[in-house]
Design a protein around this motif. Structure first.
Motif, short mmCIF file in Angstrom:
data_model
loop_
_atom_site.label_atom_id
_atom_site.label_comp_id
_atom_site.label_asym_id
_atom_site.label_seq_id
_atom_site.Cartn_x
_atom_site.Cartn_y
_atom_site.Cartn_z
N HIS A 1 0.80 -1.30 0.12
CA HIS A 1 -0.04 0.07 -0.11
C HIS A 1 0.84 1.20 0.00
CE1 HIS A 1 -3.81 2.04 1.23
NE2 HIS A 1 -2.87 3.08 1.19
N HIS B 1 -4.55 -8.44 -0.41
CA HIS B 1 -5.66 -7.91 -1.35
C HIS B 1 -6.71 -8.86 -1.73
CE1 HIS B 1 -7.76 -4.64 -3.01
NE2 HIS B 1 -6.55 -3.64 -2.75
N HIS C 1 -11.16 2.82 0.94
CA HIS C 1 -10.41 1.99 1.89
C HIS C 1 -11.13 1.77 2.95
CE1 HIS C 1 -6.91 -0.22 2.76
NE2 HIS C 1 -6.37 0.07 1.61
CU1 C2O Z 1 -4.45 -0.88 0.65
CU2 C2O Z 1 -6.64 -1.71 -2.53
O1 C2O Z 1 -5.31 -1.35 -1.01
#
Ligand code: C2O
Ligand code: CU
Length: 510
Positions: free
Chosen positions: A140, A182, A477
């Motif tokens: 991220h 993810h 998020h």
């Molecule tokens: Cu922290 Cu698509 O993600």
């Protein structure tokens, strides 16, 4: 007789309603297997049409078509930093001793803090030990090559239990980042499949640590410069807010006068406030991007949205200092000092005017494409479930725009929110520079983010250069929201993906 007539009338009245509902429900089902690039409709942002497509979708055509799987770090370059991370689902004990059942990385949650220096090639060997749903790692805030981005069904298949996947990327600008799964992220991130990454400017800088983790209990203090580095990874486990897996105040013993960099990482689903009691502070960086000319402030709170990071600098005073979040704090100072907490300040540090201006490095006035990312909410049917769902530009998932760009484009995006709730908007693979908020231009330091707090009623213009080819997620998020359809993609001309997502594929990125 009349009774029977009335019954028939009722039946005949109900049939079309049932039929309509059935039609809506069946028609709304996202395909059980689809490539990201087949979903929704292309949006060219008013720019030139694409070389490689006819429908506007990313087409697999002769000449110039690239698979995301080929967009990797230099395979011939040896790694400078090699790490093995093993994810497991298990019943375990948190660093503070409380029982927890969820996901761990190398036996703990948060997992180990990875460190590397800018420019080093990092190689992570990821093992999924026993997670039956599969798992991935996403970096991220690190603008890795697309094939290393770790999104199940977009840039790779979920790594099955017992399997291994290797990620390689070059460490970006010095700053604070994090990693998380993810695959089924609304479940796996919430329940602990995550950790911090600290990138330093110099190799062999003192390693940063998660305070409280069992191996090291104190941050490295560099006595030659009187500086210290502290990672404060915030995560709520089973309703308990913890820093580095510890409940309550986290003491960090430091000599008076030490200049500490406290790296706040918000891995929760909602924004948090961060403020400092007992000393002024400077906000050095946001989302791994240094701010220019950050002045000392006090009596203000910094909003750190979901997924975002904020690096605060404090000088330890005699009575110690608290870096506070609601329900959690890092307490820095000599042994046994107990600085007093203060309530969250009403005033917010406004990053639209904090710091001093500097060149952006590109000219947003010369934008090649302008996109609208307008978030709303309405009744509809999502994957067979009737309900109140998020919309993008008035449409429901999967009928959402695919933002199309060509490499080198300057892109301006207006992200607006009329949905009734805050959305922490996260674009993969790029940092965006904030141009305006509610029409008011940025006058402070260039404000570059990968995660932007867009409150209800707000509108942001952000800009970026399309310099990292791939198919990139651009989603909220608050990880419950992408699972409720708040998920779009940014796709580069000529890039396609062989991976598929949907209920039949085993790849469920959200
Ligand atoms: Cu922290 Cu698509 O993600
Ligand atoms: Cu959201």
């Amino acid at each position: 007789m009349a009774g029977r007539f009335r019954l028939w009338c009722a039946v005949l009245a109900v049939v079309p309603v049932v039929g309509l509902v059935a039609w809506l429900v069946l028609g709304s089902r996202a395909p059980g297997s689809a490539a990201a690039t087949e979903m929704g409709y292309p949006d060219l942002g008013g720019g030139a049409s694409m070389r490689h497509s006819h429908t506007g979708h990313v087409a697999a055509g002769p000449g110039g078509n690239v698979s995301v799987a080929a967009l990797l770090a230099d395979r011939t370059r040896p790694a400078d930093v090699v790490v093995t991370l093993t994810a497991r689902v298990e019943a375990t004990t948190m660093p503070d001793g409380t029982a927890f059942e969820g996901y761990t990385v190398n036996g703990t949650t948060p997992g180990p803090t990875l460190t590397a220096a800018t420019g080093q090639l990092v190689e992570v060997r990821f093992n999924n030990d026993n997670i039956a749903d599969g798992a991935t790692l996403h970096w991220h805030g690190i603008n890795v090559p697309n094939g290393e981005d770790g999104v199940a069904g977009v840039t790779q298949d979920a790594v099955a239990a017992g399997q291994t996947h290797t990620y390689r990327f070059v460490a970006p600008a010095a700053g604070t980042y994090w990693y998380h799964s993810h695959q089924l992220s609304h479940e796996q991130v919430l329940r602990g499949l995550l950790g911090a990454i600290v990138i330093t400017a110099e190799p062999n800088a003192p390693a940063s640590i998660v305070p409280g983790s069992d191996s090291v209990d104190q941050p490295p203090v560099d006595f030659s410069t009187g500086s210290a580095d502290v990672v404060a990874l915030l995560h709520t486990y089973d309703g308990r807010r913890m820093i580095g897996g510890r409940l309550g105040d986290l003491p960090v013993e430091l000599p008076v006068g030490t200049v500490a960099r406290v790296r706040v990482i918000n891995t929760d689903n909602g924004p948090t406030q961060v403020w400092v009691s007992g000393a002024p502070f400077r906000l050095l960086a946001v989302d791994g991007q240094d701010l220019t000319g950050p002045g000392e402030v006090s009596g203000v709170a910094v909003t750190v949205t979901a997924g975002a990071r904020a690096d605060l600098e404090v000088r330890v005073p005699e009575d110690g200092v608290r870096v506070e979040m609601p329900g959690a704090a890092v307490v820095l100072g000599p042994a046994r000092v107990t600085p007093s907490p203060t309530p969250v300040p009403a005033a917010e540090l406004d990053l639209l005017s904090y710091g001093t201006p500097a060149p952006f490095g590109f000219d947003p006035a010369q934008a090649d494409r302008r996109f609208d990312y307008r978030i709303g909410r309405r009744f509809g049917v999502l994957e067979g479930r009737p309900g109140l769902w998020w919309t993008v530009n008035d449409r429901l998932y999967p009928d959402l725009p695919m933002f199309m760009v060509a490499e080198g484009d300057v892109v301006v995006m207006r992200i607006s929110n009329e949905s009734g709730e805050v959305h922490p908007m996260h674009l993969h693979g790029h940092h965006v520079t904030v141009l305006t908020r509610n029409g008011v231009a940025s006058t402070g330091s260039p404000w570059r983010v990968d995660s932007l707090n867009v409150r209800d009623g707000e509108s942001y213009d952000v800009a970026f250069v399309a310099d990292n080819p791939g198919v990139w997620m651009d989603h909220c998020h608050n990880l419950k929201h992408p699972a409720e359809g708040l998920i779009v993609h940014l796709a580069y001309d000529g890039v396609s993906t062989p991976f598929r997502m949907g209920r039949d594929t085993g790849n469920v990125p959200e």
